[in-house]
Design a protein around this motif. Structure first.
Motif, PDB file in Angstrom:
ATOM      1  N   LEU A 161       2.514   2.617   0.978  1.00 47.01           N
ATOM      2  CA  LEU A 161       2.368   2.762  -0.473  1.00 47.01           C
ATOM      3  C   LEU A 161       1.690   1.549  -1.098  1.00 47.01           C
ATOM      4  O   LEU A 161       0.830   1.685  -1.951  1.00 47.01           O
ATOM      5  CB  LEU A 161       3.737   2.985  -1.121  1.00 47.01           C
ATOM      6  N   TYR A 162       2.099   0.341  -0.674  1.00 48.72           N
ATOM      7  CA  TYR A 162       1.473  -0.866  -1.213  1.00 48.72           C
ATOM      8  C   TYR A 162       1.741  -2.035  -0.273  1.00 48.72           C
ATOM      9  O   TYR A 162       2.610  -1.965   0.604  1.00 48.72           O
ATOM     10  CB  TYR A 162       1.989  -1.184  -2.622  1.00 48.72           C
ATOM     11  N   THR A 163       0.979  -3.111  -0.459  1.00 48.43           N
ATOM     12  CA  THR A 163       1.152  -4.327   0.322  1.00 48.43           C
ATOM     13  C   THR A 163       1.966  -5.325  -0.488  1.00 48.43           C
ATOM     14  O   THR A 163       1.629  -5.615  -1.638  1.00 48.43           O
ATOM     15  CB  THR A 163      -0.209  -4.947   0.688  1.00 48.43           C
ATOM     16  N   GLU A 164       3.031  -5.832   0.108  1.00 52.35           N
ATOM     17  CA  GLU A 164       3.902  -6.756  -0.616  1.00 52.35           C
ATOM     18  C   GLU A 164       3.203  -8.086  -0.884  1.00 52.35           C
ATOM     19  O   GLU A 164       2.440  -8.586  -0.053  1.00 52.35           O
ATOM     20  CB  GLU A 164       5.178  -7.004   0.187  1.00 52.35           C
ATOM     21  N   GLN A 165       3.462  -8.654  -2.051  1.00 50.92           N
ATOM     22  CA  GLN A 165       2.932  -9.962  -2.410  1.00 50.92           C
ATOM     23  C   GLN A 165       4.051 -10.806  -3.003  1.00 50.92           C
ATOM     24  O   GLN A 165       4.740 -10.375  -3.930  1.00 50.92           O
ATOM     25  CB  GLN A 165       1.788  -9.828  -3.424  1.00 50.92           C
ATOM     26  N   HIS A 166       4.226 -12.020  -2.495  1.00 55.20           N
ATOM     27  CA  HIS A 166       5.252 -12.922  -2.991  1.00 55.20           C
ATOM     28  C   HIS A 166       4.704 -13.823  -4.090  1.00 55.20           C
ATOM     29  O   HIS A 166       3.533 -14.211  -4.060  1.00 55.20           O
ATOM     30  CB  HIS A 166       5.811 -13.793  -1.855  1.00 55.20           C
ATOM     31  N   VAL A 167       5.574 -14.147  -5.045  1.00 58.31           N
ATOM     32  CA  VAL A 167       5.201 -15.032  -6.150  1.00 58.31           C
ATOM     33  C   VAL A 167       6.317 -16.044  -6.385  1.00 58.31           C
ATOM     34  O   VAL A 167       7.478 -15.813  -6.041  1.00 58.31           O
ATOM     35  CB  VAL A 167       4.944 -14.244  -7.456  1.00 58.31           C
ATOM     36  N   GLU A 286       3.829  15.215   0.048  1.00 58.06           N
ATOM     37  CA  GLU A 286       2.506  15.412  -0.554  1.00 58.06           C
ATOM     38  C   GLU A 286       2.367  14.628  -1.851  1.00 58.06           C
ATOM     39  O   GLU A 286       1.314  14.038  -2.132  1.00 58.06           O
ATOM     40  CB  GLU A 286       2.279  16.905  -0.833  1.00 58.06           C
ATOM     41  N   ILE A 287       3.430  14.611  -2.652  1.00 57.95           N
ATOM     42  CA  ILE A 287       3.405  13.878  -3.921  1.00 57.95           C
ATOM     43  C   ILE A 287       3.199  12.385  -3.661  1.00 57.95           C
ATOM     44  O   ILE A 287       2.357  11.731  -4.290  1.00 57.95           O
ATOM     45  CB  ILE A 287       4.712  14.104  -4.706  1.00 57.95           C
ATOM     46  N   ALA A 288       3.960  11.840  -2.720  1.00 56.66           N
ATOM     47  CA  ALA A 288       3.845  10.419  -2.399  1.00 56.66           C
ATOM     48  C   ALA A 288       2.455  10.091  -1.860  1.00 56.66           C
ATOM     49  O   ALA A 288       1.886   9.034  -2.185  1.00 56.66           O
ATOM     50  CB  ALA A 288       4.923  10.025  -1.390  1.00 56.66           C
ATOM     51  N   ALA A 289       1.899  10.990  -1.058  1.00 56.22           N
ATOM     52  CA  ALA A 289       0.573  10.750  -0.473  1.00 56.22           C
ATOM     53  C   ALA A 289      -0.502  10.693  -1.555  1.00 56.22           C
ATOM     54  O   ALA A 289      -1.529  10.014  -1.388  1.00 56.22           O
ATOM     55  CB  ALA A 289       0.237  11.834   0.540  1.00 56.22           C
ATOM     56  N   GLY A 290      -0.278  11.382  -2.674  1.00 57.21           N
ATOM     57  CA  GLY A 290      -1.255  11.396  -3.750  1.00 57.21           C
ATOM     58  C   GLY A 290      -1.105  10.272  -4.751  1.00 57.21           C
ATOM     59  O   GLY A 290      -1.911  10.148  -5.689  1.00 57.21           O
ATOM     60  N   MET A 291      -0.096   9.408  -4.558  1.00 59.23           N
ATOM     61  CA  MET A 291       0.132   8.307  -5.495  1.00 59.23           C
ATOM     62  C   MET A 291      -0.765   7.115  -5.166  1.00 59.23           C
ATOM     63  O   MET A 291      -1.143   6.904  -4.020  1.00 59.23           O
ATOM     64  CB  MET A 291       1.598   7.867  -5.448  1.00 59.23           C
TER      65      MET A 291
END
Length: 300
Positions: A161-167, A286-291
């Motif tokens: 879904l996304y790549t984690e980024q630390h701050v 399918e919903i998650a794949a389209g996000m």
């Protein structure tokens, strides 16, 4: 063999106590015990190690438990399939969420609810390892986890879904220098970090080791709420994934600074591989794949 016997066995394994298991099933303890003994008699094996108390399952009992979970999960899927086909929109979905992805879950769940108005959601917060374990035990339908923690030879499907980024983050009156911060410049900052058994903390520790510095860790906790409270008091700084930043009252005082490079694991959904997935399971996948939420949890 009756389904209620399998239900009783699963409850007994969960509660490890005859009375509590019987109470959870809405029956008397003698009724539950009798049903388990009938199951043993039908199968011709000993399922329960008995003394005066529940003393665990035998090896044969553990295998029966695994089959019981698969059987009831298949039956639940059949019921959901029928209900979903009849109502077009609906069903029940259980999802496990690891704390570092806490703020990503509302985005995901709102997409599910929008597309499936009658959907009933059950959300459980737990560590990445616990969520994967519960997926394997068929106690969850989906898990929001670090994808690099999924066993490559395990019975799982994964969706990034996304790549984690630390701050680096702190709240007033704590003052953070402006601009991007490199890991070697953080050695003297008093920090409150998540506990070492958590994957996000292991990533932070690896980044500090790579920079050749030992951080000044004043406090450690496995609770984001405890960390938030300390953070918003303005006494300590912390290092968190963007998706774990607090969004409740007081977050406006937060100072957030990008950090130099460190490991950037993929966060996404995991589920058990299914030979006969339900209509609901197919739809939410399918919903998650389209996000497209990668930009939401990234800085600059």
């Amino acid at each position: 063999m009756f389904l209620r016997q399998l239900t009783y066995l699963i409850a007994l394994d969960r509660y490890r106590h005859f009375s509590r298991a019987a109470e959870s099933c809405g029956v008397s303890q003698p009724a539950l015990s009798s049903a388990i003994r009938q199951l043993e008699a039908e199968l011709g094996i000993t399922i329960i190690r008995r003394t005066r108390r529940f003393n665990g399952l035998t090896d044969e009992g553990q295998r029966v438990l695994d089959w019981a979970r698969q059987t009831l999960a298949a039956l639940d899927g059949l019921r959901q399939e029928a209900a979903f086909a009849q109502a077009v929109a609906g069903g029940s979905l259980s999802i496990g969420v690891m704390p570092p992805a806490l703020q990503a879950s509302p985005v995901l769940l709102e997409s599910f609810r929008t597309a499936i108005p009658g959907l009933h959601l059950q959300v459980r917060l737990g560590s990445c390892a616990d969520t994967i374990h519960r997926l394997r035990q068929q106690q969850l339908d989906l898990g929001l986890v670090y994808l690099d923690q999924i066993p490559p030879d395990g019975p799982f499907e994964a969706m990034p879904l996304y790549t984690e980024q630390h701050v680096l983050v702190a709240a007033e009156p704590f003052v953070l220098p402006a601009g991007r911060r490199e890991w070697h410049t953080l050695a003297d900052l008093p920090l409150c970090l998540l506990s070492t058994e958590m994957r996000t903390r292991q990533i932070v520790d690896a980044a500090f080791r790579g920079a050749g510095v030992t951080p000044a860790i004043v406090m450690e906790t496995n609770s984001l709420e405890v960390l938030y409270a300390e953070l918003l008091a303005g006494r300590l700084a912390s290092i968190l994934p963007v998706a774990a930043l607090p969004t409740h009252t007081g977050h406006g005082r937060l100072q957030v600074r990008p950090l130099g490079p460190c490991a950037a694991p993929e966060v996404g959904l995991a589920r058990l591989t299914q030979s006969l997935p339900t209509a609901l399971s197919v739809r939410v996948w399918e919903i998650a794949a389209g996000m497209d939420i990668r930009d939401i949890f990234a800085l600059g």
